[in-house]
Write a protein that holds these residues in place. Structure first.
Motif: not given
Lengths: 397, 422
Positions: A143, A267, A273, A264
């Motif tokens: 991530q 999250d 994304r 993005t």
């Protein structure tokens, strides 16, 4: 390990570079300062006597401002803040007697201030507190990679957007030489982020299609018809419509990448994304681009700026790869050292073609010898091979 | 062969040379230590004892510095339209000049095997040989490209056409920037200009350049008066490095300037003066001496017996003036020109042979410094160009005028900093 982390940006790309999207960025003649640096500012001083010096050499994590002064180092034109091959902030186009400011948002950890060409080129720089992701949870690392990549893309697209008015103005003024310089400067930013633009389907064709790619009767827009007019016709006449369209398309690109970036960072499961395996694929795609269209001289058939594009593709690829490093280390600790070394060699080969006198800062493609092309191809393939394996490893992680 | 009196020549005047210099009554004063970079008054150029001229100071070196033996002069055209590119070049030049003059290379940083060396290297292991580097700005820099129109000094206006200017060649005249490199070794001056021109690539291009092989003026009071290629002593009464009063009266721009950024600077005029060597060599000695109004052997005026004897313009012999009114000395003498003086710093040159006619291509690369070319050089040249007996043997083929900004104060200062960031 002797890492080569030099910036691949051409010298002619002046003021607003990497950091224009995330911090202040200014130039000024260096006047004697009567007061000290404002609190929180890191003074980087480059001189023949002392090389590259950062004062203080440590700072708390957060948005940091770097004030760079080149006192008298004629060989130094840039300063970078680097960690693990990632350029975290930089200032180009430095000259003796001048100073400049840039900012970078840095997490805690070890960095290097890198002043290529100085008597002492590298000094360590420590950022304390709020350490970067130390989680060994792979999903967290992946991530973070997408967030880092989103920031890189935002910065580059922002720089692309800011570079276009110079082209628009030069064409409006009928200034052919200025238009050529502006063209070269803009191309760099686009070539770094091309895989992302390609992901939007319609935008890359609108911006970057070449003459041979369109069917007869179809309109050709974007950079290349402008390139042809400037270099082949030697004229800026009638290009206003094309630059207007290009500006609109880049604005569109900025909007869409901004949306990707937002999703993005949130999250969020909703909305498009950046995905880790796509970043990996993008890194490979950029090098494939080089292999397919730059090493053959097709991309910039009129301006011969292929090496400028080449280095931009390589930098875009390297930066994409660099965002994935912490995650890759978790997946297979042998991956990163191997690929990093190959990248170092590739970057070193591209550096050999640096030529400040040439448009875009690299030798014109028609001046590159067959032997040089072969060496470049070999270095390129050496990276592509291991790099092409990481996408599936990331996807299956 | 020359005719006498007011011979109106179609040829160029031999700039002031002798005139200015010979005419005055005094050689430079005594005493006063040099207060400016390069004012090395004591040791003659070439002395191994001190081969370094200080770089930082109120004035640029290469003006009042005791004249070195060798010159390379370069004029450049600025090709960029970016003010930032231009000022960065001036910053690079300042850093390079501050090092070259101290015998250093472009940078002390280690060279890398995979990129071209920062310094071209031909002076590695060589002393600086009293190198000075003098940078100037031509009138062209003050057009609309860099927003400097309002900072153009009145003194920098291009010179109006002067008598004899018809054969000036524009291709080897003028330029937006100039570099004057002087040292006692030809390789040292070449290295300096070469590397500075190299640093300019993409920003400015070489327009023309000139090598000079023998100083044609004395600017240090310890220096002997050199001879020009006509074989005559030249520069007897030049303004000397230690004559601070004359420098302040005639050379350095003071506080009363229309452009404060030029305070401490000076204005540079160059004239490439081709000599008709073969014709001169065929002239008989007495005529040569009449033209200069000096004895070839000692440099003494025709009214005296030693070089530094004052010139007696009133002396007659058989009813004719001993000093021909159209002689070089008479036309350019300060006392016959309302006291106008300039600081001459020229060099003899040869470019080999004329491709067309096979004759020697040689002469004087005349350089002078002053507060205002229009009231100093141009006034003298107006007279010389019109009447000088020497005009039969010379031709001015190139001309340039530049504003030479003041000296640099410290590392980080650069040429024209006050011009661009007042």
């Amino acid at each position: 390990m002797n890492r080569t982390t030099r910036s691949l940006l051409p010298l002619t790309v002046a003021a607003s570079l990497l950091l224009s999207g995330c911090g202040s960025d200014s130039d000024s003649s260096s006047d004697k300062k009567s007061d000290g640096p404002s609190s929180g500012t890191i003074e980087i001083t480059v001189s023949e006597a002392d090389g590259c010096v950062a004062e203080p050499d440590t700072a708390p994590a957060g948005a940091l401002t770097f004030h760079v002064t080149n006192v008298d180092a004629a060989g130094v034109t840039e300063v970078e803040v680097v960690s693990d091959q990632r350029i975290r902030g930089e200032k180009e186009n430095l000259a003796p007697g001048f100073d400049a400011t840039f900012s970078a948002k840095l997490d805690g950890g070890q960095y290097e201030i890198y002043c290529p060409g100085a008597t002492t080129e590298k000094v360590p720089f420590t950022v304390t507190g709020e350490a970067p992701q130390t989680s060994d949870d792979l999903s967290v690392l992946l991530q973070q990679a997408t967030v880092d990549y989103a920031e890189y893309i935002d910065t580059q697209v922002g720089a692309l957007q800011e570079s276009l008015p110079a082209l628009v103005d030069a064409i409006a003024d009928g200034d052919l030489e200025a238009a050529k310089i502006a063209y070269a400067n803009s191309r760099v930013f686009y070539e770094k982020i091309e895989p992302v633009a390609e992901s939007f389907g319609d935008l890359d064709p609108a911006i970057d299609l070449r003459e041979g790619d369109v069917a007869a009767g179809e309109d050709l827009t974007g950079f290349h018809p402008i390139e042809k007019a400037l270099w082949i016709d030697g004229s800026t006449d009638g290009l206003e419509e094309l630059t207007t369209q290009l500006t609109a398309d880049v604005d569109d690109l900025k909007g869409r990448t901004g949306e990707l970036s937002k999703n993005t960072k949130a999250d969020s499961a909703d909305g498009d994304r950046y995905l880790p395996d796509e970043i990996a694929n993008g890194a490979v795609a950029l090098l494939d681009e080089v292999q397919q269209s730059k090493i053959t001289g097709e991309e910039e058939a009129y301006s011969h700026l292929d090496i400028v594009d080449f280095q931009a593709n390589v930098e875009g690829s390297l930066q994409a790869f660099a965002t994935l490093k912490p995650a890759l280390d978790q997946i297979d600790e042998t991956l990163v050292p191997t690929i990093s070394d190959k990248f170092d060699l590739l970057v070193a080969e591209v550096q050999k073609l640096k030529d400040p006198q040439s448009l875009g800062g690299y030798v014109a493609y028609d001046k590159v010898t067959d032997a040089q092309k072969k060496t470049l191809t070999d270095s390129l393939l050496a990276v592509i091979e291991p790099l092409s394996t990481i996408s599936s490893k990331v996807a299956n992680a | 062969m020359t005719t006498s009196d007011s011979f109106q020549s179609s040829r160029r005047s031999f700039l002031g040379g002798a005139g200015l210099v010979f005419g005055g009554a005094l050689a430079g004063g005594i005493a006063a230590q040099g207060l400016t970079p390069g004012a090395s008054t004591g040791s003659p150029a070439g002395s191994a004892a001190d081969s370094t001229v200080p770089f930082f100071g109120d004035h640029q070196g290469g003006v009042s510095t005791a004249a070195q033996d060798r010159l390379m002069f370069a004029a450049l055209d600025v090709t960029t339209t970016s003010t930032e590119d231009l000022t960065h070049l001036l910053g690079r030049w300042a850093a390079m000049a501050s090092r070259f003059t101290q015998g250093e290379q472009v940078s002390a940083a280690p060279e890398r095997a995979d990129v071209p060396p920062k310094d071209t290297g031909e002076t590695l292991d060589m002393p600086p040989e009293q190198l000075t580097i003098t940078v100037g700005f031509g009138p062209g820099l003050f057009d609309d490209r860099f927003g400097l129109a309002s900072r153009m000094p009145a003194a920098l206006k291009p010179l109006d056409p002067l008598p004899g200017d018809q054969v000036l060649d524009p291709a080897i005249s003028g330029g937006d920037l100039c570099i004057q490199a002087c040292a006692n070794d030809p390789q040292v001056v070449f290295h300096a200009v070469r590397n500075m021109v190299r640093a300019a690539r993409g920003v400015a291009v070489l327009r023309w350049s000139q090598l000079g092989f023998g100083r044609a003026s004395a600017t240090g009071s310890g220096q002997s008066t050199p001879r020009n290629l006509f074989g005559f002593k030249d520069g007897t009464n030049n303004i000397k490095a230690d004559d601070t009063a004359a420098l302040s009266d005639y050379v350095w721009v003071g506080d009363d300037t229309d452009q404060p950024w030029m305070t401490g600077g000076t204005y540079l005029v160059t004239r490439k003066i081709r000599m008709e060597i073969e014709s001169w060599d065929a002239d008989f000695l007495a005529d040569q001496e009449r033209i200069f109004a000096r004895l070839k052997s000692t440099g003494a005026p025709l009214t005296g017996s030693a070089e530094f004897d004052p010139v007696d313009f009133g002396a007659t012999s058989g009813g004719e003036p001993v000093i021909d009114p159209n002689s070089h000395v008479a036309l350019a003498a300060p006392q016959l020109n309302d006291g106008v003086r300039i600081l001459r710093r020229g060099y003899n040159y040869t470019d080999g042979q004329h491709a067309g006619n096979g004759k020697l291509d040689a002469g004087l690369f005349f350089i002078c410094f002053q507060q205002d070319p229009h009231t100093q050089f141009a006034v003298l040249q107006e007279k010389l160009g019109k009447s000088d007996l020497l005009n039969e043997y010379i031709a001015h083929v190139s001309s340039g005028v530049w504003a030479v900004p003041p000296g640099l104060s410290e590392p980080g200062d650069w040429y024209g900093k006050k011009l661009f960031s007042p």
